[in-house]
Scaffold this motif. Structure first.
Motif, mmCIF file in Angstrom:
data_model
loop_
_atom_site.group_PDB
_atom_site.id
_atom_site.type_symbol
_atom_site.label_atom_id
_atom_site.label_comp_id
_atom_site.label_asym_id
_atom_site.label_seq_id
_atom_site.Cartn_x
_atom_site.Cartn_y
_atom_site.Cartn_z
ATOM 1 N N ASN A 144 1.051 -1.510 0.227
ATOM 2 C CA ASN A 144 0.384 -0.067 0.105
ATOM 3 C C ASN A 144 0.549 1.300 -0.026
ATOM 4 O O ASN A 144 0.070 2.313 0.140
ATOM 5 N N LEU A 145 2.190 1.452 -0.325
ATOM 6 C CA LEU A 145 2.857 2.611 -0.414
ATOM 7 C C LEU A 145 2.634 3.280 -0.660
ATOM 8 O O LEU A 145 2.259 5.359 -1.110
ATOM 9 N N LEU A 146 1.587 3.271 -2.392
ATOM 10 C CA LEU A 146 0.790 4.029 -3.563
ATOM 11 C C LEU A 146 -0.453 4.311 -3.145
ATOM 12 O O LEU A 146 -1.569 4.412 -4.407
ATOM 13 N N THR A 147 -0.936 4.084 -2.158
ATOM 14 C CA THR A 147 -2.750 3.402 -1.790
ATOM 15 C C THR A 147 -3.243 4.290 -2.201
ATOM 16 O O THR A 147 -2.521 5.131 -0.907
ATOM 17 N N THR A 148 -4.533 5.251 -2.764
ATOM 18 C CA THR A 148 -5.014 6.894 -2.065
ATOM 19 C C THR A 148 -5.594 6.309 -0.760
ATOM 20 O O THR A 148 -6.240 5.969 -0.978
ATOM 21 N N GLY A 149 -5.275 7.645 0.141
ATOM 22 C CA GLY A 149 -6.739 7.131 1.100
ATOM 23 C C GLY A 149 -4.833 9.125 2.016
ATOM 24 O O GLY A 149 -4.271 9.225 1.935
ATOM 25 N N ASP A 150 -6.159 8.695 3.318
ATOM 26 C CA ASP A 150 -5.608 9.365 4.467
ATOM 27 C C ASP A 150 -4.535 9.383 5.205
ATOM 28 O O ASP A 150 -4.219 9.756 6.314
ATOM 29 N N GLY A 151 -3.605 8.208 4.683
ATOM 30 C CA GLY A 151 -2.956 7.808 5.965
ATOM 31 C C GLY A 151 -3.585 6.094 7.384
ATOM 32 O O GLY A 151 -3.267 6.394 8.756
#
Length: 569
Positions: A89-96
């Motif tokens: 998930n190093l490039l997954t979109t989201g707020d962390g």
């Protein structure tokens, strides 16, 4: 005819009775007799590569959280070599915000006109946490940012251990709608890493494209995966030619279809047409695949399947060795575990009940020793096996996740890696009175007699001997008497230090249970749990004389126990 049939049935039942009792007697005999190991310090096999110093997890945002930082510090401190860390998930979109089997960095978004926006803030937080501890990221290029996915909705899943595993595969698992933007994303990321950490540091990392593209993690075709890989590799090499990339990190090579995927990918890299450049061949600096076991519940007990995991490793090594052009390349088993889902807790997956106690630690000792053996069999350049096990923040104590620590307290399995961290130099020969080879375990796992075995190393004025008493079945059994005979030693007097993992030593789980299984331990209880989670000595160190270059160490080892005997002079 009926009398004849009854006679056959009776004979069959009698034979089954005899077989069951024979297996029981065989185990009792093995427990009753002394198992001897002859360690020859002068017969060196090969350098002992730190293949154990690799760890990974799904949830990258745990990295910089309280217990995540604590565990990473412990992992770095127990190792004499840089520890490698792989995360999804190093490039997954989201707020962390982390969740089970989920993480995000928001590294790539687009403006209203479709122009890329790069934000490395969260990715930097993750990598900074590694680098400051002297660790090396095994960089997984994935998953697909929402703005690039050909099928972005639904995107973030809401998975829990009660849900079907396939529920996790959402919009992040799809191919990019624009491969040029995908290539440029990788290019910009690598340039940023070089600028932030320096060329020499980034040159010491390994990179990969995606995770397990032969199953649901990748919603494209095989050809589309090769295209994804080629464009990513092209972007990486354009940004920094010294960067090392490999793959495919497919899983289960003992499965015919999965093995075919691995071989087809290697064929593509050697002789296929590169989708990004139009030339023949694709960059391949190492080969990665995954290998898992398969526990189950049998007669209300957990039964492991170490043979399945070792067979996966064997088939993966065999596939790489079948390509003369690639046999020299490093091999990384990107996930190497007793089964496939770290976040699947005991409550909904009772076969995972092995995780809290010593069954996990003895399995780990036995399996890692055989990885060295299988690599020698195929003559491959095996450098690392990633244990997909970390920690889960803010979860119940000992919930049965596949983790190394719970709420900041180390579990028994972590102490096996501490033992391996004390073994370096060269592997030396060990002759056993009850040997069980990796090939035998690939065929039959460990279902009859226990695997009571050993691995030994020597470095300067020291010898380390690890011994384990492993069985696939979670059943009680008598302890076994062990005699270690070390010969051809150069010292006249040695200090013998004995470390142990069993129900009484290096075992926070048993201590926690004795406390009444508190979910809110007091400060005094936490202090006790913290100490019990560390690697402990079985007895005080003692000096012994070496006579004729030989020394003998005798002890008793319980089922699922692991001992490390350290001799220094």
């Amino acid at each position: 005819n009926m009398k004849y049939l009854h006679s056959i049935i009776k004979s069959f039942i009698f034979c089954c009775f005899i077989c069951v009792n024979f297996c029981s007697v065989a185990q009792e005999m093995q427990s009753a007799q002394t198992i001897t190991f002859e360690v020859d310090v002068q017969k060196k096999i090969e350098p002992m590569k730190p293949i154990w110093a690799w760890f990974g997890y799904d949830e990258p945002n745990y990295t910089y959280m309280k217990d995540g930082k604590k565990l990473l510090t412990e992992l770095s401190e127990m190792s004499y070599t840089p520890v490698n860390v792989r995360v999804h998930n190093l490039l997954t979109t989201g707020d962390g915000t982390p969740a089970l089997k989920w993480g995000s960095t928001n590294a790539y978004t687009e403006d209203k006109k479709g122009r890329p926006i790069y934000d490395w803030t969260i990715v930097d937080s993750i990598f900074d946490t590694f680098i400051v501890r002297g660790m090396k990221p095994l960089v997984e290029i994935g998953f697909m940012p929402k703005a690039l996915s050909v099928k972005p909705d639904p995107y973030q899943h809401n998975w829990s251990p009660a849900n079907a595993y396939n529920d996790i595969y959402t919009g992040w698992a799809y191919p990019p709608k624009d491969y040029n933007k995908w290539r440029e994303l990788v290019c910009q990321w690598v340039k940023h890493c070089v600028e932030r950490y320096g060329e020499n540091e980034v040159a010491s990392w390994y990179w990969e494209v995606w995770n397990e593209p032969n199953i649901g993690y990748w919603k494209g075709t095989f050809e589309e995966y090769c295209k994804l890989y080629d464009y990513a590799a092209d972007g990486l090499k354009k940004a920094f030619p010294r960067a090392r990339i490999g793959g495919p990190h497919s899983t289960d090579p003992s499965n015919e279809g999965a093995n075919a995927f691995l071989r087809r990918f290697l064929e593509h890299c050697v002789r296929g047409k590169n989708y990004a450049t139009g030339k023949i061949g694709s960059p391949l600096d190492y080969v990665g695949f995954h290998a898992k076991g398969g526990p189950r519940v049998v007669d209300n007990r957990v039964q492991m399947n170490i043979g399945r995991q070792l067979l996966n490793i064997s088939k993966g090594f065999e596939a790489v060795a079948s390509f003369p052009e690639l046999k020299h390349l490093p091999i990384i088993i990107g996930e190497s575990d007793p089964e496939g889902c770290a976040a699947c807790s005991i409550e909904h997956h009772p076969q995972n009940a092995y995780r809290n106690g010593t069954m996990y630690s003895s399995y780990t000792a036995a399996s890692f020793a055989r990885k060295y053996e299988l690599a020698r069999k195929y003559g491959v350049n095996f450098i690392g096996a990633v244990s997909w096990s970390f920690e889960f923040e803010n979860q119940a104590w000992y919930a049965g996740f596949r983790d190394l620590a719970t709420n900041g307290i180390d579990k028994p399995v972590l102490n096996v890696f501490r033992m391996f961290g004390m073994m370096k130099g060269d592997l030396v020969t060990v002759k056993s009175s009850a040997p069980l080879s990796a090939d035998e375990m690939c065929k039959n796992s460990v279902r009859r007699a226990a695997d009571i075995n050993s691995i030994a190393s020597t470095d300067n004025n020291s010898v380390a001997v690890m011994v384990w008493n492993y069985h696939d079945d979670d059943l009680s059994a008598p302890s076994s008497d062990i005699s270690i005979n070390v010969k051809n030693m150069t010292g006249r007097r040695v200090l013998v230090t004995h470390y142990r993992i069993d129900d009484q030593f290096s075992n926070s789980y048993e201590v926690w249970k004795a406390m009444g299984e508190p979910q809110n331990p007091s400060s005094e209880q936490l202090e006790i749990l913290e100490r019990s989670g560390q690697l402990q000595m079985y007895s005080s160190p003692v000096w012994k004389d070496v006579i004729g270059g030989k020394i003998t160490v005798d002890f008793s080892l319980p089922r699922q126990g692991v001992s490390l005997i350290k001799l220094t002079w």
